[in-house]
Design a protein around this motif. Structure first.
Motif, PDB file in Angstrom:
ATOM      1  N   LEU A 177       0.828  -1.207   0.000  1.00  0.00           N
ATOM      2  CA  LEU A 177       0.000   0.000   0.000  1.00  0.00           C
ATOM      3  C   LEU A 177       0.858   1.250   0.000  1.00  0.00           C
ATOM      4  CD1 LEU A 177      -2.498  -0.951   2.869  1.00  0.00           C
ATOM      5  CD2 LEU A 177      -2.820  -1.331   0.421  1.00  0.00           C
ATOM      6  N   SER A 178       0.394   2.267  -0.726  1.00  0.00           N
ATOM      7  CA  SER A 178       0.935   3.615  -0.627  1.00  0.00           C
ATOM      8  C   SER A 178      -0.239   4.580  -0.747  1.00  0.00           C
ATOM      9  CB  SER A 178       1.970   3.891  -1.728  1.00  0.00           C
ATOM     10  OG  SER A 178       1.337   4.054  -2.983  1.00  0.00           O
ATOM     11  N   LYS A 179       0.032   5.868  -0.637  1.00  0.00           N
ATOM     12  CA  LYS A 179      -1.048   6.853  -0.727  1.00  0.00           C
ATOM     13  C   LYS A 179      -1.607   6.957  -2.136  1.00  0.00           C
ATOM     14  CE  LYS A 179       0.638   9.655   3.116  1.00  0.00           C
ATOM     15  NZ  LYS A 179       1.138  10.988   3.562  1.00  0.00           N
ATOM     16  N   GLU A 180      -0.873   6.455  -3.126  1.00  0.00           N
ATOM     17  CA  GLU A 180      -1.327   6.529  -4.522  1.00  0.00           C
ATOM     18  C   GLU A 180      -1.699   5.171  -5.107  1.00  0.00           C
ATOM     19  OE1 GLU A 180       1.814   7.818  -3.682  1.00  0.00           O
ATOM     20  OE2 GLU A 180       0.958   9.800  -3.259  1.00  0.00           O
ATOM     21  N   ARG A 181      -1.110   4.078  -4.579  1.00  0.00           N
ATOM     22  CA  ARG A 181      -1.260   2.781  -5.219  1.00  0.00           C
ATOM     23  C   ARG A 181      -1.681   1.697  -4.229  1.00  0.00           C
ATOM     24  NH1 ARG A 181      -1.007   5.754  -8.838  1.00  0.00           N
ATOM     25  NH2 ARG A 181       0.460   5.855 -10.606  1.00  0.00           N
ATOM     26  N   ILE A 182      -2.426   0.726  -4.737  1.00  0.00           N
ATOM     27  CA  ILE A 182      -2.749  -0.502  -4.014  1.00  0.00           C
ATOM     28  C   ILE A 182      -2.302  -1.659  -4.884  1.00  0.00           C
ATOM     29  CG2 ILE A 182      -4.551  -1.941  -2.995  1.00  0.00           C
ATOM     30  CD1 ILE A 182      -6.295   0.598  -2.817  1.00  0.00           C
ATOM     31  N   VAL A 183      -1.463  -2.518  -4.334  1.00  0.00           N
ATOM     32  CA  VAL A 183      -0.993  -3.704  -5.060  1.00  0.00           C
ATOM     33  C   VAL A 183      -1.655  -4.926  -4.441  1.00  0.00           C
ATOM     34  CG1 VAL A 183       0.990  -5.067  -5.771  1.00  0.00           C
ATOM     35  CG2 VAL A 183       1.210  -2.583  -5.521  1.00  0.00           C
ATOM     36  N   VAL A 184      -2.315  -5.718  -5.266  1.00  0.00           N
ATOM     37  CA  VAL A 184      -2.965  -6.955  -4.821  1.00  0.00           C
ATOM     38  C   VAL A 184      -2.208  -8.120  -5.439  1.00  0.00           C
ATOM     39  CG1 VAL A 184      -5.100  -8.307  -4.764  1.00  0.00           C
ATOM     40  CG2 VAL A 184      -5.199  -5.806  -4.649  1.00  0.00           C
ATOM     41  N   VAL A 185      -1.689  -8.998  -4.601  1.00  0.00           N
ATOM     42  CA  VAL A 185      -0.882 -10.123  -5.066  1.00  0.00           C
ATOM     43  C   VAL A 185      -1.723 -11.389  -5.030  1.00  0.00           C
ATOM     44  CG1 VAL A 185       1.274 -11.387  -4.782  1.00  0.00           C
ATOM     45  CG2 VAL A 185       1.130  -8.989  -4.046  1.00  0.00           C
ATOM     46  N   LEU A 186      -1.866 -12.029  -6.191  1.00  0.00           N
ATOM     47  CA  LEU A 186      -2.594 -13.284  -6.303  1.00  0.00           C
ATOM     48  C   LEU A 186      -1.594 -14.413  -6.572  1.00  0.00           C
ATOM     49  CD1 LEU A 186      -5.560 -12.021  -8.530  1.00  0.00           C
ATOM     50  CD2 LEU A 186      -5.377 -12.016  -6.030  1.00  0.00           C
ATOM     51  N   GLN A 187      -2.101 -15.629  -6.691  1.00  0.00           N
ATOM     52  CA  GLN A 187      -1.227 -16.798  -6.852  1.00  0.00           C
ATOM     53  C   GLN A 187      -0.367 -16.705  -8.104  1.00  0.00           C
ATOM     54  OE1 GLN A 187      -1.485 -19.456  -4.609  1.00  0.00           O
ATOM     55  NE2 GLN A 187      -0.312 -21.079  -5.598  1.00  0.00           N
ATOM     56  N   ASN A 188      -0.914 -16.165  -9.189  1.00  0.00           N
ATOM     57  CA  ASN A 188      -0.183 -16.121 -10.462  1.00  0.00           C
ATOM     58  C   ASN A 188      -0.231 -14.766 -11.140  1.00  0.00           C
ATOM     59  OD1 ASN A 188      -1.372 -19.257 -10.413  1.00  0.00           O
ATOM     60  ND2 ASN A 188       0.767 -19.054 -11.070  1.00  0.00           N
ATOM     61  N   SER A 189      -0.511 -13.725 -10.391  1.00  0.00           N
ATOM     62  CA  SER A 189      -0.517 -12.380 -10.969  1.00  0.00           C
ATOM     63  C   SER A 189      -0.415 -11.331  -9.878  1.00  0.00           C
ATOM     64  CB  SER A 189      -1.789 -12.143 -11.804  1.00  0.00           C
ATOM     65  OG  SER A 189      -2.938 -12.140 -10.968  1.00  0.00           O
ATOM     66  N   VAL A 190      -0.030 -10.137 -10.306  1.00  0.00           N
ATOM     67  CA  VAL A 190       0.003  -8.959  -9.435  1.00  0.00           C
ATOM     68  C   VAL A 190      -0.844  -7.890 -10.107  1.00  0.00           C
ATOM     69  CG1 VAL A 190       1.459  -7.099  -8.550  1.00  0.00           C
ATOM     70  CG2 VAL A 190       2.240  -9.469  -8.406  1.00  0.00           C
ATOM     71  N   ARG A 191      -1.816  -7.345  -9.373  1.00  0.00           N
ATOM     72  CA  ARG A 191      -2.749  -6.366  -9.912  1.00  0.00           C
ATOM     73  C   ARG A 191      -2.516  -5.022  -9.236  1.00  0.00           C
ATOM     74  NH1 ARG A 191      -6.898  -8.695 -12.762  1.00  0.00           N
ATOM     75  NH2 ARG A 191      -8.386  -7.027 -12.247  1.00  0.00           N
ATOM     76  N   LEU A 192      -2.470  -3.973 -10.037  1.00  0.00           N
ATOM     77  CA  LEU A 192      -2.168  -2.628  -9.554  1.00  0.00           C
ATOM     78  C   LEU A 192      -3.408  -1.734  -9.691  1.00  0.00           C
ATOM     79  CD1 LEU A 192       0.094  -0.745  -8.523  1.00  0.00           C
ATOM     80  CD2 LEU A 192       0.665  -0.275 -10.910  1.00  0.00           C
ATOM     81  N   TYR A 193      -3.734  -1.021  -8.591  1.00  0.00           N
ATOM     82  CA  TYR A 193      -4.897  -0.143  -8.552  1.00  0.00           C
ATOM     83  C   TYR A 193      -4.491   1.251  -8.099  1.00  0.00           C
ATOM     84  CZ  TYR A 193      -7.713  -4.441  -8.616  1.00  0.00           C
ATOM     85  OH  TYR A 193      -8.284  -5.645  -8.945  1.00  0.00           O
ATOM     86  N   LYS A 194      -5.244   2.246  -8.538  1.00  0.00           N
ATOM     87  CA  LYS A 194      -5.108   3.594  -8.019  1.00  0.00           C
ATOM     88  C   LYS A 194      -5.891   3.689  -6.718  1.00  0.00           C
ATOM     89  CE  LYS A 194      -5.890   8.457  -9.164  1.00  0.00           C
ATOM     90  NZ  LYS A 194      -6.405   9.418 -10.182  1.00  0.00           N
ATOM     91  N   PHE A 195      -5.292   4.303  -5.704  1.00  0.00           N
ATOM     92  CA  PHE A 195      -5.960   4.457  -4.411  1.00  0.00           C
ATOM     93  C   PHE A 195      -7.037   5.529  -4.566  1.00  0.00           C
ATOM     94  CE2 PHE A 195      -4.979   3.527   0.213  1.00  0.00           C
ATOM     95  CZ  PHE A 195      -6.218   3.979   0.665  1.00  0.00           C
ATOM     96  N   ALA A 196      -8.247   5.093  -4.726  1.00  0.00           N
ATOM     97  CA  ALA A 196      -9.382   5.995  -4.921  1.00  0.00           C
ATOM     98  C   ALA A 196     -10.627   5.293  -4.408  1.00  0.00           C
ATOM     99  CB  ALA A 196      -9.541   6.350  -6.409  1.00  0.00           C
ATOM    100  N   LYS A 197     -11.729   5.987  -4.395  1.00  0.00           N
ATOM    101  CA  LYS A 197     -12.987   5.403  -3.953  1.00  0.00           C
ATOM    102  C   LYS A 197     -14.013   5.529  -5.073  1.00  0.00           C
ATOM    103  CE  LYS A 197     -15.929   5.166   0.144  1.00  0.00           C
ATOM    104  NZ  LYS A 197     -16.202   5.697   1.492  1.00  0.00           N
ATOM    105  N   PRO A 198     -14.320   4.430  -5.777  1.00  0.00           N
ATOM    106  CA  PRO A 198     -13.763   3.084  -5.601  1.00  0.00           C
ATOM    107  C   PRO A 198     -12.367   2.972  -6.218  1.00  0.00           C
ATOM    108  CG  PRO A 198     -15.265   3.093  -7.449  1.00  0.00           C
ATOM    109  CD  PRO A 198     -15.338   4.471  -6.845  1.00  0.00           C
TER     110      PRO A 198
END
Length: 376
Positions: A108-129
């Motif tokens: 986690l950072s103030k700008e990014r959320i990283v979600v780690v799965l078994q076979n991939s890494v997904r990157l999101y912008k920290f926003a609502k939603p």
């Protein structure tokens, strides 16, 4: 007929996970009943949240109120495929991200959320939603290995033994062919300039520059294979600590000079510790490689402990976080010469070690305190 012995039950609190924040000033533990946060310096509890249900992972966002939470244990609080962004200041969930498969880790950072799965890494912008940015395919990553600095994100590559380094600003991806076997542990230095990796073999630790992907150092933990539990650089990046299932803490020096331009025996450019660590021994022809390798300058045993059957029996049958092997030997540096080693389970422990100057250029590790931070 099912002839397996029934699982024992226990009323003891069970620590399922341990994570440090970015400067290691705090660490969070996921419990089979909720989560808690402790001050690293004193091991005093600063936050406690009881859910009467399991939390397999708690990831802090620095010292902010936001926490990334994943359900875990035999009675998880949240679904295994959901990352909860918990606002501790308001004592409630602020955001959530759902995936098709179980969540293995997060950054986690103030700008990014990283979600780690078994076979991939997904990157999101920290926003609502949260706004989806991109995804990266990885090799099998059941431990959820991923680290993020202000500049880069690092995680396993698409092939076993590789590491992907993603520049956050440009999305450029670099591939480091770090090991022949699958990656078992990885860690970034505090400034994000160095990355340390270890494979499932666990005999060698390699350190690379995240800007050039050049190998900076190759360090030998030992000759026998081992499962590496944790890697951690001290704040200045001059030392690297390592723990393994041998229940030994190792501390290595990082090379002080720049790369020297020669070539090592594996064809990689030679580094300061290749040429200077063993002096004349490194120049003797046909000398076994393990004699010439750079070893730790100090070692010390730490308490790993054996979990009772109620904590570990048959746990590998579930894919939920906190129901696989409980983490031990998680390292966090308090400053350049003192560090913590923390272990999960029913006998969760906080141990402090300091590096002592013995004179004549010799240094050693000394245990400076310990504490069981969860009562029986």
């Amino acid at each position: 007929m099912n002839t397996r012995p029934p699982l024992e039950t226990t009323s003891l609190p069970l620590v399922l996970s341990i994570t440090f924040n970015d400067d290691c000033s705090c660490f969070a533990v996921g419990l089979n009943t909720g989560f808690r946060i402790f001050s690293s310096e004193t091991c005093t509890q600063t936050t406690a949240r009881e859910f009467n249900a399991g939390v397999g992972l708690v990831q802090m966002m620095g010292k902010a109120n936001y926490l990334g939470i994943v359900g875990g244990g035999r009675k998880p609080k949240f679904a295994a495929n959901k990352l909860i962004l918990w606002d501790e200041g308001r004592s409630k969930s602020a955001l959530d991200i759902s995936a098709l498969t179980p969540v293995r880790g997060t950054q986690l950072s103030k700008e990014r959320i990283v979600v780690v799965l078994q076979n991939s890494v997904r990157l999101y912008k920290f926003a609502k939603p949260p706004s989806f940015i991109t995804a990266y395919e990885t090799a099998n990553n059941p431990l959820g290995l991923c680290r993020m600095s202000s500049r880069i994100i690092a995680f396993p590559g698409r092939s076993a033994g590789q590491v992907q380094v993603v520049e956050i600003a440009t999305s450029n991806v670099s591939i480091i062919p770090a090991h022949a076997a699958a990656i078992r542990a990885l860690q970034l230095s505090l400034d994000g300039e160095l990355i340390a990796t270890a494979s499932e073999t666990g005999t060698l630790i390699r350190v690379f520059s995240t800007r050039t992907c050049a190998k900076i150092a190759e360090l030998r933990r030992g000759i026998d294979p081992a499962a590496i539990f944790s890697l951690a650089f001290n704040p200045s990046g001059t030392m690297l600590a390592c723990t393994s299932d041998k229940s030994t803490l190792h501390v290595f020096d990082m090379p002080k000079g720049k790369r020297l331009g020669g070539q090592g025996e594996d064809g990689a450019p030679e580094t300061a510790n290749d040429q200077g660590k063993w002096g004349i021994l490194s120049k003797i022809p046909l000398m076994p490689r393990f004699v010439k390798d750079a070893y730790s300058f100090a070692t010390h045993p730490f308490e790993a402990g054996d979990e009772p059957s109620s904590a570990n029996q048959l746990l590998t049958e579930s894919s939920t976080l906190g129901t696989m092997r409980l983490p031990k030997g998680v390292i966090g540096w308090l400053d350049d010469t003192s560090l913590l080693v923390v272990g999960a389970g029913t006998d969760a422990r906080w141990e402090k070690f300091i590096i002592k100057d013995e004179g004549g250029g010799k240094r050693s590790l000394a245990k400076a305190g310990w504490k069981r931070y969860l009562a029986d």
